[in-house]
Write a protein that holds these residues in place. Structure first.
Motif, short mmCIF file in Angstrom:
data_model
loop_
_atom_site.label_atom_id
_atom_site.label_comp_id
_atom_site.label_asym_id
_atom_site.label_seq_id
_atom_site.Cartn_x
_atom_site.Cartn_y
_atom_site.Cartn_z
N TYR A 28 0.84 -1.20 0.00
CA TYR A 28 0.00 0.00 0.00
C TYR A 28 0.87 1.25 0.00
CZ TYR A 28 -3.66 3.34 1.03
OH TYR A 28 -4.52 4.40 0.95
N PHE A 29 1.92 1.22 0.82
CA PHE A 29 2.83 2.37 0.87
C PHE A 29 3.46 2.61 -0.51
CE2 PHE A 29 7.31 3.66 1.09
CZ PHE A 29 7.15 4.97 1.54
N LEU A 30 3.92 1.57 -1.17
CA LEU A 30 4.56 1.70 -2.47
C LEU A 30 3.59 2.22 -3.53
CD1 LEU A 30 6.71 -1.56 -2.50
CD2 LEU A 30 7.52 0.79 -2.20
N GLU A 31 2.32 1.84 -3.42
CA GLU A 31 1.31 2.29 -4.37
C GLU A 31 0.92 3.75 -4.16
OE1 GLU A 31 -1.87 -0.43 -3.79
OE2 GLU A 31 -0.80 -2.14 -4.68
N ASN A 32 1.06 4.22 -2.90
CA ASN A 32 0.60 5.57 -2.56
C ASN A 32 1.69 6.40 -1.88
OD1 ASN A 32 -2.57 5.27 -2.99
ND2 ASN A 32 -1.86 3.43 -1.93
N TYR A 33 2.94 6.01 -2.11
CA TYR A 33 4.05 6.64 -1.38
C TYR A 33 4.15 8.14 -1.61
CZ TYR A 33 6.83 6.99 -5.67
OH TYR A 33 7.26 7.34 -6.92
N LEU A 34 3.78 8.61 -2.81
CA LEU A 34 3.95 10.02 -3.13
C LEU A 34 3.08 10.90 -2.23
CD1 LEU A 34 5.51 11.86 -5.01
CD2 LEU A 34 3.59 11.76 -6.61
N ASP A 35 1.78 10.62 -2.16
CA ASP A 35 0.87 11.41 -1.31
C ASP A 35 1.26 11.31 0.15
OD1 ASP A 35 -0.89 12.48 -3.26
OD2 ASP A 35 -1.86 10.54 -3.45
N LEU A 36 1.50 10.08 0.62
CA LEU A 36 1.81 9.88 2.03
C LEU A 36 3.11 10.56 2.44
CD1 LEU A 36 0.87 6.09 2.29
CD2 LEU A 36 -0.39 8.00 3.30
N THR A 37 4.13 10.42 1.62
CA THR A 37 5.44 11.00 1.95
C THR A 37 5.42 12.52 1.86
OG1 THR A 37 6.49 9.00 1.05
CG2 THR A 37 7.91 10.89 1.45
N ILE A 38 4.70 13.07 0.89
CA ILE A 38 4.60 14.52 0.76
C ILE A 38 3.95 15.13 2.01
CG2 ILE A 38 3.37 16.38 -0.45
CD1 ILE A 38 3.95 14.90 -3.05
N ILE A 39 2.87 14.51 2.48
CA ILE A 39 2.20 14.99 3.69
C ILE A 39 3.16 14.98 4.87
CG2 ILE A 39 0.39 14.48 5.40
CD1 ILE A 39 -1.24 13.30 3.06
N ALA A 40 3.91 13.88 5.02
CA ALA A 40 4.85 13.76 6.14
C ALA A 40 5.99 14.77 6.03
CB ALA A 40 5.40 12.33 6.18
N ILE A 41 6.54 14.93 4.83
CA ILE A 41 7.66 15.87 4.64
C ILE A 41 7.22 17.31 4.90
CG2 ILE A 41 9.17 16.90 2.90
CD1 ILE A 41 9.51 14.13 1.69
N LEU A 42 6.04 17.67 4.41
CA LEU A 42 5.52 19.02 4.65
C LEU A 42 5.36 19.28 6.15
CD1 LEU A 42 2.84 19.48 1.84
CD2 LEU A 42 4.99 20.71 2.10
N GLY A 43 4.84 18.29 6.87
CA GLY A 43 4.68 18.43 8.31
C GLY A 43 6.01 18.64 9.02
#
Length: 217
Positions: free
Chosen positions: A13-28
């Motif tokens: 799931y992470f690999l399929e959606n890594y872009l959205d999830l990682t961007i949210i985390a990095i912005l935070g």
């Protein structure tokens, strides 16, 4: 639930959606870091960052995590990709309340000893999904139902969380030892993204009881 299969599903799931999830985390991470540096180095205010971090830890971060968990939960049930707009549109005052209530209670119980805090985390793990499915429920009913519905699944959720925490801990440790700030922040974002998928995907495998009809009451 088979642990090996579930761990694989978390990573997929992470690999399929890594872009959205990682961007949210990095912005935070960037926003929090920038505010801290600005307050201390530019304005010379040292107590404000501490208060801000407390505000982030108790209110903002738990609320964002709840919204992310809800979107992951529904994306698994409806078999679609993570949708940032859908996530944001779910925000309401009760999601904030439930997120803050959970966080404060887990923290307070953890002060007694680590184990009570873990127990509370497990008991409250379904609360946000129960609320969003039936917003008419009282908050006391939501947390009671969460405790009842997770009963019998606590061990599996705990094992999965521990395994993922160990794996992500290794990722952060390796990045930290390399002494490259950018790499460390990216590793921290990936760690957050991997950990946040565990509970909603796990909960999506547990069937939600049917709502009571008025004729049944």
């Amino acid at each position: 639930m088979k642990t090996k299969k579930m761990i694989k599903e978390y990573f997929n799931y992470f690999l399929e959606n890594y872009l959205d999830l990682t961007i949210i985390a990095i912005l935070g991470i960037i926003i929090s870091r920038f505010i801290n540096i600005f307050m201390v180095n530019t304005l010379g205010l040292r107590i404000i960052p501490s208060l801000l971090n407390l505000f982030l830890a108790i209110i903002v971060t738990p609320t964002i995590c709840s919204l992310i968990e809800l979107e992951i939960y529904y994306s698994k049930i409806w078999k679609r990709n993570f949708n940032l707009n859908e996530m944001i549109n779910r925000l309401d005052s009760n999601i904030i309340y439930i997120s803050v209530y959970k966080t404060i209670n887990i923290l307070l119980w953890s002060l007694l000893f680590v184990i009570p805090g873990i127990i509370k985390y497990l008991e409250y793990s379904r609360a946000i999904f129960i609320y969003h499915r039936d917003p008419s429920l009282l908050n006391s009913e939501i947390f009671k139902m969460s405790k009842e519905q997770i009963n019998g699944h606590e061990k599996d959720l705990l094992i999965h969380t521990i395994i993922m925490s160990f794996i992500t801990g290794l990722i952060v440790s390796i990045a930290k030892n390399l002494s490259i700030s950018l790499l460390y922040y990216i590793a921290s974002a990936i760690t957050f993204s991997l950990l946040v998928v565990v509970n909603p995907i796990f909960q999506s495998k547990i069937r939600m009881p049917e709502k009571k009809r008025e004729s049944d009451i």
